[in-house]
Write a protein that holds these residues in place. Structure first.
Motif, short mmCIF file in Angstrom:
data_model
loop_
_atom_site.label_atom_id
_atom_site.label_comp_id
_atom_site.label_asym_id
_atom_site.label_seq_id
_atom_site.Cartn_x
_atom_site.Cartn_y
_atom_site.Cartn_z
N ALA A 48 0.85 -1.19 0.00
CA ALA A 48 0.00 0.00 0.00
C ALA A 48 0.89 1.24 0.00
N GLY A 49 0.33 2.36 -0.45
CA GLY A 49 1.05 3.62 -0.37
C GLY A 49 1.38 4.25 -1.70
N GLY A 50 0.91 3.66 -2.79
CA GLY A 50 1.11 4.29 -4.09
C GLY A 50 2.48 4.02 -4.69
N VAL A 51 2.80 4.79 -5.72
CA VAL A 51 4.00 4.53 -6.51
C VAL A 51 5.27 4.72 -5.68
N GLU A 52 5.26 5.61 -4.70
CA GLU A 52 6.46 5.79 -3.88
C GLU A 52 6.78 4.52 -3.11
N ALA A 53 5.79 3.98 -2.40
CA ALA A 53 6.00 2.76 -1.62
C ALA A 53 6.33 1.59 -2.53
N GLU A 54 5.68 1.51 -3.68
CA GLU A 54 5.96 0.42 -4.62
C GLU A 54 7.38 0.51 -5.17
N THR A 55 7.84 1.74 -5.46
CA THR A 55 9.20 1.92 -5.95
C THR A 55 10.21 1.50 -4.90
N ARG A 56 9.98 1.91 -3.65
CA ARG A 56 10.88 1.50 -2.56
C ARG A 56 10.93 -0.02 -2.45
N GLN A 57 9.77 -0.67 -2.52
CA GLN A 57 9.72 -2.13 -2.39
C GLN A 57 10.41 -2.81 -3.58
N ALA A 58 10.17 -2.33 -4.79
CA ALA A 58 10.81 -2.92 -5.97
C ALA A 58 12.32 -2.82 -5.85
N LEU A 59 12.82 -1.67 -5.42
CA LEU A 59 14.26 -1.48 -5.28
C LEU A 59 14.82 -2.32 -4.13
N SER A 60 14.04 -2.51 -3.08
CA SER A 60 14.45 -3.40 -1.99
C SER A 60 14.57 -4.83 -2.50
N ASN A 61 13.60 -5.26 -3.31
CA ASN A 61 13.66 -6.60 -3.92
C ASN A 61 14.92 -6.74 -4.76
N ILE A 62 15.20 -5.72 -5.56
CA ILE A 62 16.39 -5.75 -6.43
C ILE A 62 17.64 -5.89 -5.57
N ARG A 63 17.73 -5.13 -4.49
CA ARG A 63 18.88 -5.22 -3.59
C ARG A 63 19.03 -6.64 -3.05
N LEU A 64 17.92 -7.23 -2.57
CA LEU A 64 17.96 -8.58 -2.01
C LEU A 64 18.39 -9.61 -3.06
N ILE A 65 17.87 -9.50 -4.27
CA ILE A 65 18.22 -10.44 -5.34
C ILE A 65 19.70 -10.30 -5.69
N LEU A 66 20.17 -9.07 -5.82
CA LEU A 66 21.59 -8.86 -6.15
C LEU A 66 22.49 -9.41 -5.05
N GLU A 67 22.12 -9.19 -3.79
CA GLU A 67 22.94 -9.71 -2.69
C GLU A 67 22.94 -11.23 -2.70
N ALA A 68 21.79 -11.84 -2.98
CA ALA A 68 21.72 -13.31 -3.06
C ALA A 68 22.59 -13.83 -4.21
N ALA A 69 22.74 -13.01 -5.24
CA ALA A 69 23.54 -13.39 -6.41
C ALA A 69 25.01 -13.00 -6.24
N GLY A 70 25.36 -12.42 -5.09
CA GLY A 70 26.74 -12.03 -4.86
C GLY A 70 27.12 -10.72 -5.50
N SER A 71 26.16 -9.84 -5.72
CA SER A 71 26.45 -8.52 -6.29
C SER A 71 25.84 -7.47 -5.37
N SER A 72 25.61 -6.26 -5.89
CA SER A 72 25.06 -5.18 -5.06
C SER A 72 24.49 -4.08 -5.93
N LEU A 73 23.75 -3.18 -5.31
CA LEU A 73 23.19 -2.04 -6.03
C LEU A 73 24.28 -1.18 -6.66
N GLU A 74 25.45 -1.11 -6.01
CA GLU A 74 26.55 -0.30 -6.54
C GLU A 74 27.08 -0.84 -7.85
N ARG A 75 26.77 -2.10 -8.17
CA ARG A 75 27.27 -2.72 -9.39
C ARG A 75 26.23 -2.72 -10.52
N VAL A 76 25.07 -2.08 -10.28
CA VAL A 76 24.04 -1.95 -11.33
C VAL A 76 24.52 -0.92 -12.34
N PHE A 77 24.43 -1.28 -13.63
CA PHE A 77 24.86 -0.33 -14.67
C PHE A 77 23.75 0.08 -15.61
#
Length: 133
Positions: free
Chosen positions: A50-79
């Motif tokens: 809940a919370g509209g596009v702001e909350a959804e964007t935060r959650q999507a980016l949190s998911n991305i962070r978790l997936i990258l960490e599980a894959a041995g990478s990080s947000l800093e390595r996104v290009f």
């Protein structure tokens, strides 16, 4: 030239991913991790926060962070990221949340609006990242 093994497709297992979907959360080929688009639903759920596009964007980016960490990478390595919005009027609100996650040297990005996203999401974000060696 890279070895043939370095170019093999490796499907990355991500804790909490929704099983039974016809796509993988992330795939590694060589030194690049290709993430499927993430919406604003917690990993393992098909219900957007809940919370509209702001909350959804935060959650999507949190998911991305978790997936990258599980894959041995990080947000800093996104290009490269691609952002899909249901309504381009959500651009500024999405951009504020996105900028908070990529405050310096942000990845290249494309943003587009369309007619709808899965499970009623307002935003979906996909990324490419460099894997750790």
């Amino acid at each position: 030239a890279p070895s043939a093994q370095a170019q093999e497709k490796v499907v990355l297992q991500v804790p909490g991913a929704v099983p039974g979907l016809p796509f993988s959360p992330a795939v590694r080929v060589g030194d690049v991790i290709y993430l499927s688009g993430q919406i604003g639903a917690p990993l393992g759920s098909k219900t957007v926060v809940a919370g509209g596009v702001e909350a959804e964007t935060r959650q999507a980016l949190s998911n991305i962070r978790l997936i990258l960490e599980a894959a041995g990478s990080s947000l800093e390595r996104v290009f490269k990221c691609t952002v899909f919005l249901v309504d381009i009027e959500d651009y500024d609100a999405m951009n504020r949340e996105y900028a908070a996650v990529f405050p310096a040297d942000p990845p290249a990005r494309s943003t587009m609006a369309g007619s709808g996203l899965a499970v009623g999401a307002r935003v979906e974000i996909e990324c490419l990242a460099v894997a750790r060696r």
